[in-house]
Scaffold this active site. Sequence first.
Site, PDB file in Angstrom:
ATOM      1  N   ASP A  82      -9.388   0.696   6.700  1.00 58.78           N
ATOM      2  CA  ASP A  82      -8.657   0.247   5.516  1.00 58.78           C
ATOM      3  C   ASP A  82      -8.015  -1.100   5.826  1.00 58.78           C
ATOM      4  O   ASP A  82      -7.165  -1.193   6.708  1.00 58.78           O
ATOM      5  CB  ASP A  82      -7.591   1.280   5.155  1.00 58.78           C
ATOM      6  CG  ASP A  82      -6.803   0.933   3.897  1.00 58.78           C
ATOM      7  OD1 ASP A  82      -7.065  -0.122   3.306  1.00 58.78           O
ATOM      8  OD2 ASP A  82      -5.926   1.727   3.519  1.00 58.78           O
ATOM      9  N   MET A 132       3.453   4.063  -0.995  1.00 59.65           N
ATOM     10  CA  MET A 132       4.372   3.312  -0.145  1.00 59.65           C
ATOM     11  C   MET A 132       5.805   3.577  -0.586  1.00 59.65           C
ATOM     12  O   MET A 132       6.084   3.670  -1.784  1.00 59.65           O
ATOM     13  CB  MET A 132       4.071   1.806  -0.237  1.00 59.65           C
ATOM     14  CG  MET A 132       2.641   1.434   0.063  1.00 59.65           C
ATOM     15  SD  MET A 132       2.383  -0.348  -0.074  1.00 59.65           S
ATOM     16  CE  MET A 132       0.596  -0.434   0.001  1.00 59.65           C
ATOM     17  N   ASP A 153      -2.883   4.489  -2.473  1.00 60.66           N
ATOM     18  CA  ASP A 153      -1.892   4.072  -1.484  1.00 60.66           C
ATOM     19  C   ASP A 153      -0.483   4.403  -1.969  1.00 60.66           C
ATOM     20  O   ASP A 153      -0.053   3.923  -3.023  1.00 60.66           O
ATOM     21  CB  ASP A 153      -2.003   2.573  -1.221  1.00 60.66           C
ATOM     22  CG  ASP A 153      -3.213   2.223  -0.381  1.00 60.66           C
ATOM     23  OD1 ASP A 153      -3.364   2.813   0.697  1.00 60.66           O
ATOM     24  OD2 ASP A 153      -4.008   1.352  -0.800  1.00 60.66           O
ATOM     25  N   MET A 206      -6.212   1.444  10.403  1.00 60.57           N
ATOM     26  CA  MET A 206      -5.808   0.307   9.592  1.00 60.57           C
ATOM     27  C   MET A 206      -6.290  -0.980  10.261  1.00 60.57           C
ATOM     28  O   MET A 206      -6.017  -1.213  11.440  1.00 60.57           O
ATOM     29  CB  MET A 206      -4.294   0.269   9.431  1.00 60.57           C
ATOM     30  CG  MET A 206      -3.695   1.449   8.687  1.00 60.57           C
ATOM     31  SD  MET A 206      -4.281   1.573   6.978  1.00 60.57           S
ATOM     32  CE  MET A 206      -3.686   0.017   6.295  1.00 60.57           C
ATOM     33  N   HIS A 243      -9.243   5.765  -3.400  1.00 65.48           N
ATOM     34  CA  HIS A 243      -8.166   5.682  -2.414  1.00 65.48           C
ATOM     35  C   HIS A 243      -6.858   5.339  -3.127  1.00 65.48           C
ATOM     36  O   HIS A 243      -6.786   4.380  -3.900  1.00 65.48           O
ATOM     37  CB  HIS A 243      -8.497   4.614  -1.379  1.00 65.48           C
ATOM     38  CG  HIS A 243      -7.566   4.570  -0.218  1.00 65.48           C
ATOM     39  ND1 HIS A 243      -7.569   5.525   0.770  1.00 65.48           N
ATOM     40  CD2 HIS A 243      -6.597   3.682   0.114  1.00 65.48           C
ATOM     41  CE1 HIS A 243      -6.658   5.232   1.674  1.00 65.48           C
ATOM     42  NE2 HIS A 243      -6.033   4.122   1.298  1.00 65.48           N
ATOM     43  N   HIS A 252      -3.158   8.185   0.742  1.00 59.32           N
ATOM     44  CA  HIS A 252      -2.684   7.595   1.998  1.00 59.32           C
ATOM     45  C   HIS A 252      -1.168   7.471   1.932  1.00 59.32           C
ATOM     46  O   HIS A 252      -0.646   6.627   1.209  1.00 59.32           O
ATOM     47  CB  HIS A 252      -3.360   6.227   2.168  1.00 59.32           C
ATOM     48  CG  HIS A 252      -2.957   5.475   3.378  1.00 59.32           C
ATOM     49  ND1 HIS A 252      -3.271   4.135   3.538  1.00 59.32           N
ATOM     50  CD2 HIS A 252      -2.281   5.838   4.497  1.00 59.32           C
ATOM     51  CE1 HIS A 252      -2.789   3.718   4.693  1.00 59.32           C
ATOM     52  NE2 HIS A 252      -2.185   4.727   5.295  1.00 59.32           N
ATOM     53  N   SER A 299      -9.867   1.055  -3.644  1.00 63.37           N
ATOM     54  CA  SER A 299      -8.422   1.258  -3.502  1.00 63.37           C
ATOM     55  C   SER A 299      -7.706   0.847  -4.778  1.00 63.37           C
ATOM     56  O   SER A 299      -7.775  -0.314  -5.203  1.00 63.37           O
ATOM     57  CB  SER A 299      -7.885   0.431  -2.326  1.00 63.37           C
ATOM     58  OG  SER A 299      -6.475   0.463  -2.323  1.00 63.37           O
ATOM     59  N   MET A 347       1.894   6.190   3.199  1.00 59.46           N
ATOM     60  CA  MET A 347       2.569   5.197   4.039  1.00 59.46           C
ATOM     61  C   MET A 347       4.067   5.351   3.822  1.00 59.46           C
ATOM     62  O   MET A 347       4.732   4.503   3.232  1.00 59.46           O
ATOM     63  CB  MET A 347       2.090   3.782   3.681  1.00 59.46           C
ATOM     64  CG  MET A 347       0.681   3.492   4.161  1.00 59.46           C
ATOM     65  SD  MET A 347       0.085   1.878   3.639  1.00 59.46           S
ATOM     66  CE  MET A 347      -0.614   2.318   2.054  1.00 59.46           C
TER      67      MET A 347
END
Length: 220
Positions: A175, A39, A37, A141, A35, A68, A10, A70
């Site tokens: 994750d 946000m 992330d 998660m 990965h 991902h 990640s 979020m």
Amino acid sequence: MTRPVTVLPSLLSADFARLGDEVARCAAAGAKAIHVDVMDGHFVPNITIGPLVVAALRPLTDLQLDVHLMISRPEPYIEAFRRAGADRLYIHVEAVGPRDINRAIDALIASGAEPGLAFNPDTDPLMWLPAIDRVAAVMIMTVYPGFGGQDFIAATRPRIQALRAARPQLPIQVDGGINRATAAMVVGDGADHLVAGNAFFTDPDPAAFLAWAEALGGRA
């Protein structure tokens, strides 16, 4: 039953000032995917990166970019992240809700990315099986999304086990809090894709960590 296991480093735990070098380090360690992330400061309290960073990373690697989202309103951004180079896109069912989930999955499929659904620790995936049956993978998660370095939530393990029993062939990604103490547990529970941030990037030998974790599939 043996089951292939994949570790996805990640980038949330990488050195953001050297992302290109960190991506190269993932490849050198033997990673097959990375990965990413995303946000937005709304769905989760933190803010990270957008499509421009994904687009900057895409020419640097042939590894799969596992993105991902979020974010509270994922649909308007799905196409942008796909154009930027995302290979797989996860959206959160909590961000979309049951009324709009099929429309959001339609947008994922139309983008050409592999569609994925993500579930917070308090969400029961079994309540979403009709939606799950429309996507390529799910991600459970095992921490509350928004920050790296959190402790693994053991109460999520029955959710992994129940989903594996309900859908034996479904790729299940986990994750949060994945390290040498927890990786074997979730693989035993039925996970086959492990997102690892701190455990990978702070290990003195990331390649050895990755090889050790992926070998767990032979013991599942």
